[in-house]
Write an enzyme that holds these catalytic residues in place. Structure first.
Site, PDB file in Angstrom:
ATOM      1  N   CYS A  75      40.485  33.651  24.933  1.00  0.00           N
ATOM      2  CA  CYS A  75      39.092  32.568  23.780  1.00  0.00           C
ATOM      3  C   CYS A  75      38.069  33.425  23.814  1.00  0.00           C
ATOM      4  O   CYS A  75      37.560  33.822  24.247  1.00  0.00           O
ATOM      5  CB  CYS A  75      39.721  31.380  22.914  1.00  0.00           C
ATOM      6  SG  CYS A  75      39.033  30.471  22.298  1.00  0.00           S
ATOM      7  N   HIS A  76      37.776  31.752  24.840  1.00  0.00           N
ATOM      8  CA  HIS A  76      35.881  32.120  25.200  1.00  0.00           C
ATOM      9  C   HIS A  76      36.239  31.977  26.299  1.00  0.00           C
ATOM     10  O   HIS A  76      35.103  31.898  27.787  1.00  0.00           O
ATOM     11  CB  HIS A  76      35.579  30.340  25.086  1.00  0.00           C
ATOM     12  CG  HIS A  76      35.008  30.221  23.243  1.00  0.00           C
ATOM     13  ND1 HIS A  76      35.590  30.108  22.412  1.00  0.00           N
ATOM     14  CD2 HIS A  76      33.873  30.473  23.383  1.00  0.00           C
ATOM     15  CE1 HIS A  76      34.833  30.043  21.382  1.00  0.00           C
ATOM     16  NE2 HIS A  76      33.676  30.320  21.334  1.00  0.00           N
TER      17      HIS A  76
END
Length: 194
Positions: free
Chosen positions: A112-113
């Site tokens: 994800c991030h």
């Protein structure tokens, strides 16, 4: 096909407060079920999760990041969440710890991030990666090749886009962590070869 065994392997999960709950708990469970010893590492004694749109569970931290070395672990996992990677990429101990794994060719996984922290290492140029779509420009600007796939592996660097990709991500991290050190991690990117 049987799941590779991670018995005898020690895996580091680095995090700040604000990690996306499922992006830490799901891979951690998969790694432990494969036989690995998994440590949550932070600058805090406990870390608080974010779950979609609210604060959720609190987890105990096994080790302080300033007291451990990449030599203590076989692989590294970086969970995402909007808050967590942004906090980590502003703290030298998290950046240095991650750099050590990349420089040693040890497997590193981020979802994800989470790749925001990988960008800060300065060591992703020429790598194929994925992430949450909003990081595409940042990853490209750091010299990596961004792909829109559920899981991307480049010589022991494993990345995924979002919680929806966790089944593929968990399967791939177990495979890559079982393989161990990838000695050609710092080889030239295709564009650097004449």
């Amino acid at each position: 096909m049987t799941t590779p065994s991670l018995t005898g392997k020690k895996i580091a999960i680095i995090t700040e407060n604000g990690f996306e709950e499922i992006e830490l708990t799901s891979p951690k469970k998969a790694l432990e079920e494969a036989g690995a010893t998994v440590h949550i590492i932070s600058t805090h004694q406990t870390v608080k999760a974010w779950d979609a749109d609210h604060w959720s569970i609190e987890l105990p931290v096994d080790a302080d990041i300033t007291q451990v070395s990449s030599d203590d672990y076989d692989a590294l996992l970086i969970p995402g969440g909007v808050i967590n990677p942004d906090k980590m990429r502003m703290q030298k101990p998290f950046i240095s710890f991650t750099q050590e794994f990349l420089e040693a060719g040890k497997p590193v996984a981020a979802i994800c991030h989470g790749p925001q922290l990988l960008i800060e290492t300065g060591l992703i140029k020429g790598k194929e990666m994925t992430s949450y779509p909003s990081l595409k420009t940042d990853i490209t600007n750091a010299g990596a090749y961004w792909l829109d796939k559920e899981v991307v592996t480049d010589n022991g660097l494993i990345t995924s886009r979002s919680p929806e990709d966790l089944p593929a991500f968990n399967k791939k991290i177990i495979e890559e962590f079982a393989e161990g050190i990838h000695l050609t991690r710092n080889s030239l990117a295709p564009s650097d070869v004449n």
